[in-house]
Design a protein around this motif. Structure first.
Motif, PDB file in Angstrom:
ATOM      1  N   SER A  66     -19.887  13.933  15.780  1.00 58.24           N
ATOM      2  CA  SER A  66     -21.151  13.183  15.876  1.00 58.24           C
ATOM      3  C   SER A  66     -21.689  13.146  17.307  1.00 58.24           C
ATOM      4  O   SER A  66     -22.861  12.850  17.517  1.00 58.24           O
ATOM      5  N   ARG A  67     -20.849  13.456  18.281  1.00 55.80           N
ATOM      6  CA  ARG A  67     -21.320  13.527  19.671  1.00 55.80           C
ATOM      7  C   ARG A  67     -22.297  14.683  19.864  1.00 55.80           C
ATOM      8  O   ARG A  67     -23.073  14.693  20.818  1.00 55.80           O
ATOM      9  N   TYR A  68     -22.199  15.672  18.990  1.00 54.88           N
ATOM     10  CA  TYR A  68     -22.979  16.894  19.161  1.00 54.88           C
ATOM     11  C   TYR A  68     -24.231  16.957  18.297  1.00 54.88           C
ATOM     12  O   TYR A  68     -25.242  17.496  18.718  1.00 54.88           O
ATOM     13  N   HIS A  69     -24.141  16.464  17.070  1.00 56.59           N
ATOM     14  CA  HIS A  69     -25.309  16.516  16.181  1.00 56.59           C
ATOM     15  C   HIS A  69     -25.076  15.543  15.033  1.00 56.59           C
ATOM     16  O   HIS A  69     -23.941  15.325  14.616  1.00 56.59           O
ATOM     17  N   GLU A  70     -26.167  14.985  14.518  1.00 60.56           N
ATOM     18  CA  GLU A  70     -26.038  14.023  13.416  1.00 60.56           C
ATOM     19  C   GLU A  70     -25.623  14.696  12.104  1.00 60.56           C
ATOM     20  O   GLU A  70     -25.065  14.037  11.226  1.00 60.56           O
ATOM     21  N   ASP A  71     -25.845  15.998  11.975  1.00 59.04           N
ATOM     22  CA  ASP A  71     -25.475  16.719  10.754  1.00 59.04           C
ATOM     23  C   ASP A  71     -24.031  17.204  10.856  1.00 59.04           C
ATOM     24  O   ASP A  71     -23.755  18.390  11.020  1.00 59.04           O
ATOM     25  N   ILE A  72     -23.110  16.248  10.771  1.00 56.83           N
ATOM     26  CA  ILE A  72     -21.694  16.595  10.914  1.00 56.83           C
ATOM     27  C   ILE A  72     -21.185  17.418   9.732  1.00 56.83           C
ATOM     28  O   ILE A  72     -20.268  18.217   9.887  1.00 56.83           O
ATOM     29  N   LYS A  73     -21.816  17.267   8.594  1.00 58.49           N
ATOM     30  CA  LYS A  73     -21.409  18.035   7.411  1.00 58.49           C
ATOM     31  C   LYS A  73     -21.564  19.536   7.679  1.00 58.49           C
ATOM     32  O   LYS A  73     -20.664  20.329   7.374  1.00 58.49           O
ATOM     33  N   THR A  74     -22.686  19.920   8.256  1.00 58.68           N
ATOM     34  CA  THR A  74     -22.912  21.336   8.573  1.00 58.68           C
ATOM     35  C   THR A  74     -21.960  21.810   9.661  1.00 58.68           C
ATOM     36  O   THR A  74     -21.403  22.912   9.563  1.00 58.68           O
ATOM     37  N   LEU A  75     -21.756  21.006  10.701  1.00 57.43           N
ATOM     38  CA  LEU A  75     -20.823  21.402  11.751  1.00 57.43           C
ATOM     39  C   LEU A  75     -19.428  21.613  11.189  1.00 57.43           C
ATOM     40  O   LEU A  75     -18.754  22.597  11.517  1.00 57.43           O
ATOM     41  N   LYS A  76     -18.975  20.686  10.334  1.00 62.44           N
ATOM     42  CA  LYS A  76     -17.646  20.825   9.704  1.00 62.44           C
ATOM     43  C   LYS A  76     -17.567  22.101   8.886  1.00 62.44           C
ATOM     44  O   LYS A  76     -16.611  22.867   8.996  1.00 62.44           O
ATOM     45  N   TYR A  77     -18.589  22.317   8.064  1.00 61.86           N
ATOM     46  CA  TYR A  77     -18.625  23.496   7.200  1.00 61.86           C
ATOM     47  C   TYR A  77     -18.524  24.776   8.039  1.00 61.86           C
ATOM     48  O   TYR A  77     -17.747  25.682   7.719  1.00 61.86           O
ATOM     49  N   GLU A  78     -19.301  24.857   9.106  1.00 58.18           N
ATOM     50  CA  GLU A  78     -19.323  26.064   9.929  1.00 58.18           C
ATOM     51  C   GLU A  78     -18.007  26.259  10.689  1.00 58.18           C
ATOM     52  O   GLU A  78     -17.522  27.383  10.817  1.00 58.18           O
ATOM     53  N   LEU A  79     -17.407  25.189  11.179  1.00 61.63           N
ATOM     54  CA  LEU A  79     -16.113  25.305  11.866  1.00 61.63           C
ATOM     55  C   LEU A  79     -15.045  25.844  10.922  1.00 61.63           C
ATOM     56  O   LEU A  79     -14.245  26.709  11.295  1.00 61.63           O
ATOM     57  N   VAL A  80     -15.026  25.353   9.701  1.00 66.01           N
ATOM     58  CA  VAL A  80     -14.045  25.809   8.702  1.00 66.01           C
ATOM     59  C   VAL A  80     -14.387  27.230   8.254  1.00 66.01           C
ATOM     60  O   VAL A  80     -13.509  28.092   8.172  1.00 66.01           O
ATOM     61  N   ARG A  81     -15.659  27.487   7.997  1.00 65.18           N
ATOM     62  CA  ARG A  81     -16.096  28.812   7.530  1.00 65.18           C
ATOM     63  C   ARG A  81     -15.759  29.912   8.533  1.00 65.18           C
ATOM     64  O   ARG A  81     -15.395  31.024   8.160  1.00 65.18           O
ATOM     65  N   HIS A  82     -15.863  29.600   9.813  1.00 66.85           N
ATOM     66  CA  HIS A  82     -15.554  30.572  10.860  1.00 66.85           C
ATOM     67  C   HIS A  82     -14.057  30.639  11.171  1.00 66.85           C
ATOM     68  O   HIS A  82     -13.641  31.373  12.059  1.00 66.85           O
ATOM     69  N   GLY A  83     -13.255  29.845  10.465  1.00 65.53           N
ATOM     70  CA  GLY A  83     -11.809  29.887  10.659  1.00 65.53           C
ATOM     71  C   GLY A  83     -11.333  29.240  11.946  1.00 65.53           C
ATOM     72  O   GLY A  83     -10.205  29.467  12.382  1.00 65.53           O
ATOM     73  N   LEU A  84     -12.188  28.423  12.562  1.00 66.83           N
ATOM     74  CA  LEU A  84     -11.827  27.773  13.824  1.00 66.83           C
ATOM     75  C   LEU A  84     -11.070  26.474  13.588  1.00 66.83           C
ATOM     76  O   LEU A  84     -10.274  26.049  14.421  1.00 66.83           O
ATOM     77  N   ILE A  85     -11.348  25.855  12.457  1.00 67.34           N
ATOM     78  CA  ILE A  85     -10.698  24.602  12.067  1.00 67.34           C
ATOM     79  C   ILE A  85     -10.148  24.772  10.660  1.00 67.34           C
ATOM     80  O   ILE A  85     -10.794  25.364   9.803  1.00 67.34           O
ATOM     81  N   GLN A  86      -8.953  24.235  10.452  1.00 64.20           N
ATOM     82  CA  GLN A  86      -8.324  24.257   9.138  1.00 64.20           C
ATOM     83  C   GLN A  86      -8.510  22.889   8.496  1.00 64.20           C
ATOM     84  O   GLN A  86      -8.552  21.875   9.189  1.00 64.20           O
ATOM     85  N   LEU A  87      -8.581  22.883   7.181  1.00 63.05           N
ATOM     86  CA  LEU A  87      -8.724  21.633   6.430  1.00 63.05           C
ATOM     87  C   LEU A  87      -7.641  21.562   5.378  1.00 63.05           C
ATOM     88  O   LEU A  87      -7.447  22.507   4.610  1.00 63.05           O
ATOM     89  N   ASP A  88      -6.913  20.455   5.377  1.00 66.44           N
ATOM     90  CA  ASP A  88      -5.960  20.159   4.304  1.00 66.44           C
ATOM     91  C   ASP A  88      -6.695  19.236   3.345  1.00 66.44           C
ATOM     92  O   ASP A  88      -6.839  18.044   3.604  1.00 66.44           O
ATOM     93  N   SER A  89      -7.199  19.811   2.249  1.00 67.26           N
ATOM     94  CA  SER A  89      -8.020  19.011   1.334  1.00 67.26           C
ATOM     95  C   SER A  89      -7.207  17.925   0.642  1.00 67.26           C
ATOM     96  O   SER A  89      -7.757  16.938   0.190  1.00 67.26           O
ATOM     97  N   GLY A  90      -5.892  18.089   0.565  1.00 67.75           N
ATOM     98  CA  GLY A  90      -5.039  17.062  -0.025  1.00 67.75           C
ATOM     99  C   GLY A  90      -5.006  15.799   0.805  1.00 67.75           C
ATOM    100  O   GLY A  90      -5.179  14.697   0.287  1.00 67.75           O
ATOM    101  N   SER A  91      -4.809  15.956   2.112  1.00 67.60           N
ATOM    102  CA  SER A  91      -4.715  14.793   3.018  1.00 67.60           C
ATOM    103  C   SER A  91      -6.053  14.475   3.677  1.00 67.60           C
ATOM    104  O   SER A  91      -6.225  13.400   4.248  1.00 67.60           O
ATOM    105  N   GLY A  92      -6.991  15.434   3.636  1.00 67.18           N
ATOM    106  CA  GLY A  92      -8.270  15.227   4.300  1.00 67.18           C
ATOM    107  C   GLY A  92      -8.188  15.364   5.806  1.00 67.18           C
ATOM    108  O   GLY A  92      -9.076  14.922   6.522  1.00 67.18           O
TER     109      GLY A  92
END
Length: 73
Positions: free
Chosen positions: A42-68
């Motif tokens: 949220s420090r970077y942009h109010e659209d955190i959903k898109t930032l999260k999506y792009e970080l995961v899509r580009h393989g820069l961030i991993q997500l454990d959907s079980g634990s969140g």
């Protein structure tokens, strides 16, 4: 200026540069709760959903959907 984005770039090269800059906020192999992760994004942009999506899509961030939890390898 506070360093936040006015818009999230649509051009891939610019987007990747922005994502790599944001990635510096996350320590490798440290797991972040969704609340903590969102707060940092949220420090970077109010659209955190898109930032999260792009970080995961580009393989820069991993997500454990079980634990969140999110992490950088």
């Amino acid at each position: 200026k506070d360093g936040s984005l006015l818009t999230i770039p649509t051009q891939q090269k610019k987007l990747e540069a922005v994502l790599r800059h944001i990635l510096k906020n996350f320590e490798p192999n440290k797991r972040y709760s969704e609340v903590k992760f969102n707060k940092i994004l949220s420090r970077y942009h109010e659209d955190i959903k898109t930032l999260k999506y792009e970080l995961v899509r580009h393989g820069l961030i991993q997500l454990d959907s079980g634990s969140g939890e999110y992490w950088r390898e």
